[in-house]
Design an enzyme around this catalytic site. Structure first.
Site, PDB file in Angstrom:
ATOM      1  N   HIS A 121     -23.715   6.978   0.070  1.00  0.00           N
ATOM      2  CA  HIS A 121     -24.708   6.173   0.780  1.00  0.00           C
ATOM      3  C   HIS A 121     -23.944   5.361   1.837  1.00  0.00           C
ATOM      4  CE1 HIS A 121     -27.520   2.737   1.209  1.00  0.00           C
ATOM      5  NE2 HIS A 121     -28.439   3.457   0.596  1.00  0.00           N
ATOM      6  N   ASP A 198     -20.221   3.416  -7.353  1.00  0.00           N
ATOM      7  CA  ASP A 198     -21.519   3.000  -6.846  1.00  0.00           C
ATOM      8  C   ASP A 198     -22.553   3.489  -7.856  1.00  0.00           C
ATOM      9  OD1 ASP A 198     -24.004   2.890  -5.711  1.00  0.00           O
ATOM     10  OD2 ASP A 198     -23.422   3.780  -3.797  1.00  0.00           O
ATOM     11  N   GLN A 201     -27.646   4.566  -8.497  1.00  0.00           N
ATOM     12  CA  GLN A 201     -28.551   5.582  -9.042  1.00  0.00           C
ATOM     13  C   GLN A 201     -28.206   5.992 -10.473  1.00  0.00           C
ATOM     14  OE1 GLN A 201     -31.331   6.516  -7.584  1.00  0.00           O
ATOM     15  NE2 GLN A 201     -30.948   5.534  -5.618  1.00  0.00           N
ATOM     16  N   LYS A 224     -33.686  -1.103  -8.414  1.00  0.00           N
ATOM     17  CA  LYS A 224     -33.834   0.300  -8.811  1.00  0.00           C
ATOM     18  C   LYS A 224     -33.879   0.460 -10.326  1.00  0.00           C
ATOM     19  CE  LYS A 224     -31.831   1.872  -4.517  1.00  0.00           C
ATOM     20  NZ  LYS A 224     -30.649   2.357  -3.804  1.00  0.00           N
ATOM     21  N   CYS A 362     -30.122   7.153   4.094  1.00  0.00           N
ATOM     22  CA  CYS A 362     -28.878   6.375   4.284  1.00  0.00           C
ATOM     23  C   CYS A 362     -27.645   7.225   4.010  1.00  0.00           C
ATOM     24  CB  CYS A 362     -28.845   5.119   3.421  1.00  0.00           C
ATOM     25  SG  CYS A 362     -30.084   3.919   3.842  1.00  0.00           S
TER      26      CYS A 362
HETATM   27  C1  PLP Z   1     -29.863   2.155  -2.912  1.00  0.00           C
HETATM   28  C2  PLP Z   1     -28.443   2.581  -2.903  1.00  0.00           C
HETATM   29  C3  PLP Z   1     -27.443   1.774  -2.366  1.00  0.00           C
HETATM   30  C4  PLP Z   1     -27.725   0.458  -1.705  1.00  0.00           C
HETATM   31  O1  PLP Z   1     -28.394  -0.412  -2.559  1.00  0.00           O
HETATM   32  P1  PLP Z   1     -29.049  -1.755  -2.012  1.00  0.00           P
HETATM   33  O2  PLP Z   1     -29.938  -2.155  -3.121  1.00  0.00           O
HETATM   34  O3  PLP Z   1     -29.783  -1.395  -0.764  1.00  0.00           O
HETATM   35  O4  PLP Z   1     -27.932  -2.706  -1.768  1.00  0.00           O
HETATM   36  C5  PLP Z   1     -26.153   2.225  -2.429  1.00  0.00           C
HETATM   37  N1  PLP Z   1     -25.844   3.402  -3.005  1.00  0.00           N
HETATM   38  C6  PLP Z   1     -26.772   4.199  -3.532  1.00  0.00           C
HETATM   39  C7  PLP Z   1     -26.364   5.470  -4.183  1.00  0.00           C
HETATM   40  C8  PLP Z   1     -28.112   3.817  -3.496  1.00  0.00           C
HETATM   41  O5  PLP Z   1     -29.038   4.615  -4.016  1.00  0.00           O
END
Ligand code: PLP
Length: 404
Positions: A121, A198, A201, A224, A362
């Site tokens: 992302h 990260d 997800q 999320k 993104c």
């Molecule tokens: C949504 C997302 C982000 C960014 O998260 P924010 O809540 O916008 O800070 C980063 N990495 C992944 C894989 C995402 O799905």
């Protein structure tokens, strides 16, 4: 999935353009169950007060609730210590905290290397590019295969003694791929590199144990995981966080301030300058407890069933191409239909009450890897149903006919 679960999400009861809402944009943000809405309301009706400062009753109660939330969140990810859990505003904020403090720390030198993957992302790309600009380090990228998986055939030449930090996507938001971090993390450790995952997800869709993973940092977003926006967390190993400099300056993150010199607070407060999102932290804990109650395996299995159903059914549509065909996927179905722009498709099915995401998600470098500008993405959560998948496929067929 039992109807009792779905009935805990009042927002899903509405109709859009006279059609029942089918919410398949969960990878962008999930809806909130009553348990979370109640926790939020209870905070503002019973506890609201600033934390960590007041001697008065409400301030003490709010502080206790905020710190209890930290315990719940830390335990949810099996963090060894509660004070290793830093509340942030979300994944983006957490990655920037890690990247900025590493850049400031002086431990990254010109010629050092930072490794990310082609599935990242933007928020796990740009902060590392900024770190490279500040430090003279260089960025390496794990390539992506046609099935949307990491190509690890050259991983041993990508991880060297020059590699100082490896920042990786745990589960892809754009394609759904569950990445084999367990293969890469031991190689990173053998080379002495730090690993940031990260988890934006993975936190919503699976049980995550930071000790079993062996990473150094794990970041995620509350919104999320069925919690509000504006809250998330960074978990980091105590000795690493202690070795890094402070980040934002202000109240809360200090021990003592004079005009000559300031000394900094201990973890976690060293990284929580200013009044925190108190209600957000409490609601995040409520959301994770709600997920535990439903069962993380139940959530993962249900989403997987919907994915299998949707993946099979969508193949009946002529000209469909699925992006992300790994065997190991979370509930994300990203696709294109030949000759139809994803934006037109998304707009048409929105008229039928169906919320999906269209565009680059993104992940522009990943879209470029596939030679496309974007996809249509349906992403599932625990409250979605098999009937909704049927409605979605029927709508796609109708839309494809209208657009061709
Ligand atoms: C949504 C997302 C982000 C960014 O998260 P924010 O809540 O916008 O800070 C980063 N990495 C992944 C894989 C995402 O799905």
């Amino acid at each position: 999935m039992s109807p009792e679960i779905r009935s805990q999400f009042p927002i899903l009861e509405q109709t859009i353009n006279g059609k029942p809402l089918v919410y398949f944009d969960n990878a962008a943000t999930a809806q909130k169950p009553l348990a979370v809405l109640d926790a939020s309301r209870a905070y503002y009706t019973e506890l609201n007060s600033n934390v960590h400062r007041g001697v008065h009753y409400l301030s003490r109660k709010a502080t206790d609730a905020h710190e209890h939330a930290r315990e719940v969140v830390a335990a949810h990810f099996n963090a060894p210590h509660t004070h290793e859990l830093i509340f942030t505003s979300g994944t983006t904020d957490g990655i920037n905290l890690a990247a900025d403090t590493l850049a400031l720390s002086g431990r990254i030198k010109p010629g050092d290397r930072v490794l990310i993957s082609g599935l990242e992302h933007h928020s796990n790309i740009v902060p590392w590019q900024m770190l490279c600009q500040q430090t003279g380090a260089e960025l390496d990228v794990i390539p992506v295969t046609d099935s949307g998986e990491w190509d690890l055939s050259n991983i041993d030449s990508l991880i060297t003694e020059k590699t100082k930090i490896i920042a990786l996507n745990h589960v892809s938001n754009a394609l759904g791929t569950i990445n084999p971090v367990e293969t890469v993390i031991p190689k990173a450790k053998a080379a002495g590199a730090l690993v940031l995952l990260d988890g934006a997800q993975s936190a919503p869709h699976m049980k995550v144990d930071v000790q079993a993973l062996g990473c150094d940092f794990y970041v995620f977003s509350g919104h999320k995981t069925y919690a509000p926006t504006g809250i998330g967390a960074l978990w980091g190993k105590e000795e690493i966080l202690n070795s890094l400099p402070p980040w934002r300056g202000g109240g809360e993150m200090i021990k003592e301030v004079t005009f000559e010199k300031t000394t900094y607070n201990d973890l976690p407060f060293k990284y929580e300058a200013g009044t925190p999102n108190i209600e957000g932290a409490i609601s995040l804990a409520a959301a994770l407890q709600w997920m535990q109650q439903v069962g993380l395996d139940t959530i993962a299995n249900h989403e997987h069933e919907l994915l299998v159903q949707a993946t099979a059914a969508i193949q009946e549509i002529e000209g469909v191409k699925i992006y992300g065909t790994s065997e190991h996927k979370a509930g994300v179905l990203s696709f294109g239909i030949e000759g139809i722009h994803h934006y037109d498709l998304g707009t048409l099915i929105d008229n039928m009450g169906i919320a999906v995401r269209t565009g680059h998600h993104c992940c522009q470098p990943l879209m470029a890897r596939f030679g496309i500008t974007g996809t249509t993405r349906a992403s599932f959560a625990i409250y979605n149903t098999a009937e909704e998948v049927d409605t979605f496929i029927t709508a796609l067929k109708k839309a494809a006919m209208m657009l061709r």
